[in-house]
Design a protein around this motif. Structure first.
Motif, PDB file in Angstrom:
ATOM      1  N   PHE A  38       0.824  -1.203   0.000  1.00  0.00           N
ATOM      2  CA  PHE A  38       0.000   0.000   0.000  1.00  0.00           C
ATOM      3  C   PHE A  38       0.863   1.259   0.000  1.00  0.00           C
ATOM      4  O   PHE A  38       0.621   2.193  -0.768  1.00  0.00           O
ATOM      5  N   SER A  39       1.888   1.283   0.855  1.00  0.00           N
ATOM      6  CA  SER A  39       2.745   2.472   0.910  1.00  0.00           C
ATOM      7  C   SER A  39       3.570   2.634  -0.354  1.00  0.00           C
ATOM      8  O   SER A  39       3.796   3.764  -0.815  1.00  0.00           O
ATOM      9  N   ASN A  41       2.609   1.721  -3.348  1.00  0.00           N
ATOM     10  CA  ASN A  41       1.663   2.202  -4.350  1.00  0.00           C
ATOM     11  C   ASN A  41       1.411   3.696  -4.178  1.00  0.00           C
ATOM     12  O   ASN A  41       1.415   4.443  -5.155  1.00  0.00           O
ATOM     13  N   LEU A  42       1.191   4.140  -2.943  1.00  0.00           N
ATOM     14  CA  LEU A  42       0.979   5.572  -2.707  1.00  0.00           C
ATOM     15  C   LEU A  42       2.208   6.393  -3.083  1.00  0.00           C
ATOM     16  O   LEU A  42       2.094   7.475  -3.665  1.00  0.00           O
ATOM     17  N   THR A  43       3.376   5.884  -2.756  1.00  0.00           N
ATOM     18  CA  THR A  43       4.610   6.602  -3.066  1.00  0.00           C
ATOM     19  C   THR A  43       4.809   6.734  -4.562  1.00  0.00           C
ATOM     20  O   THR A  43       5.122   7.823  -5.066  1.00  0.00           O
ATOM     21  N   ASN A  45       2.531   6.509  -6.912  1.00  0.00           N
ATOM     22  CA  ASN A  45       1.482   7.363  -7.466  1.00  0.00           C
ATOM     23  C   ASN A  45       1.799   8.838  -7.245  1.00  0.00           C
ATOM     24  O   ASN A  45       1.566   9.665  -8.121  1.00  0.00           O
ATOM     25  N   SER A  46       2.350   9.173  -6.079  1.00  0.00           N
ATOM     26  CA  SER A  46       2.686  10.570  -5.831  1.00  0.00           C
ATOM     27  C   SER A  46       3.926  10.995  -6.614  1.00  0.00           C
ATOM     28  O   SER A  46       4.015  12.139  -7.062  1.00  0.00           O
ATOM     29  N   ARG A  52      -4.468   9.742  -6.482  1.00  0.00           N
ATOM     30  CA  ARG A  52      -4.125   9.015  -5.274  1.00  0.00           C
ATOM     31  C   ARG A  52      -4.793   7.644  -5.199  1.00  0.00           C
ATOM     32  O   ARG A  52      -4.233   6.697  -4.671  1.00  0.00           O
ATOM     33  N   ASP A  53      -5.992   7.528  -5.718  1.00  0.00           N
ATOM     34  CA  ASP A  53      -6.691   6.243  -5.659  1.00  0.00           C
ATOM     35  C   ASP A  53      -6.465   5.386  -6.903  1.00  0.00           C
ATOM     36  O   ASP A  53      -7.200   4.451  -7.155  1.00  0.00           O
ATOM     37  N   ASN A  54      -5.440   5.703  -7.674  1.00  0.00           N
ATOM     38  CA  ASN A  54      -5.137   4.945  -8.877  1.00  0.00           C
ATOM     39  C   ASN A  54      -4.556   3.582  -8.497  1.00  0.00           C
ATOM     40  O   ASN A  54      -3.631   3.489  -7.714  1.00  0.00           O
ATOM     41  N   ARG A  55      -5.082   2.530  -9.080  1.00  0.00           N
ATOM     42  CA  ARG A  55      -4.623   1.175  -8.781  1.00  0.00           C
ATOM     43  C   ARG A  55      -3.883   0.551  -9.958  1.00  0.00           C
ATOM     44  O   ARG A  55      -3.712  -0.660 -10.018  1.00  0.00           O
ATOM     45  N   LEU A  58      -0.614  -1.349  -8.978  1.00  0.00           N
ATOM     46  CA  LEU A  58      -0.699  -2.304  -7.880  1.00  0.00           C
ATOM     47  C   LEU A  58      -0.245  -3.703  -8.289  1.00  0.00           C
ATOM     48  O   LEU A  58       0.554  -4.326  -7.576  1.00  0.00           O
TER      49      LEU A  58
END
Length: 114
Positions: A38-39, A41-43, A45-46, A52-55, A58
């Motif tokens: 999860f982290s 993926n968030l990193t 994406n940023s 932010r909710d892009n999957r 993943l």
């Protein structure tokens, strides 16, 4: 921890609790892997300036972490001991400390320029 739980013998009810400890260790491992995925993926994406909710990233990230875990896990305990004792501190310094030092240097340069 598993061996300690195996030898615990308090009463007849709390005897041989290694199954519960084994289950809890497996669940904890999956929870840690989920948090890391999860982290990551968030990193990414940023960093890539995606929503932010892009999957979208993943599954490639999960595939990459699965390959890394297979590559590390197939070498045996002696190799793992070597990685933890000698290579991991180098990773911590290079991937943890060095970016912070670069950010600190950039902030000092910006302060002097302003």
């Amino acid at each position: 921890m598993f061996e300690v739980a195996r030898t615990v013998n308090i009463t007849e009810i709390l005897e041989r609790m290694e199954a519960l400890m084994g289950y809890s260790m497996i669940v904890a491992s999956f929870m840690k892997a989920t948090i890391v995925l999860f982290s990551a993926n968030l990193t990414l994406n940023s960093l890539l300036k995606l929503p932010r909710d892009n999957r979208q990233l993943l599954f490639p990230l999960a595939y990459l972490t699965a390959l890394i875990s297979l590559a590390v896990g197939l070498r045996g305990e002696a190799k793992w001991n070597f990685i933890v004792s000698s290579i991991h501190p180098l990773w911590v310094v290079s991937c943890g400390t060095m970016p912070l030092l670069v950010l600190y240097a950039v902030s000092l340069i910006r302060k002097r320029a302003a």
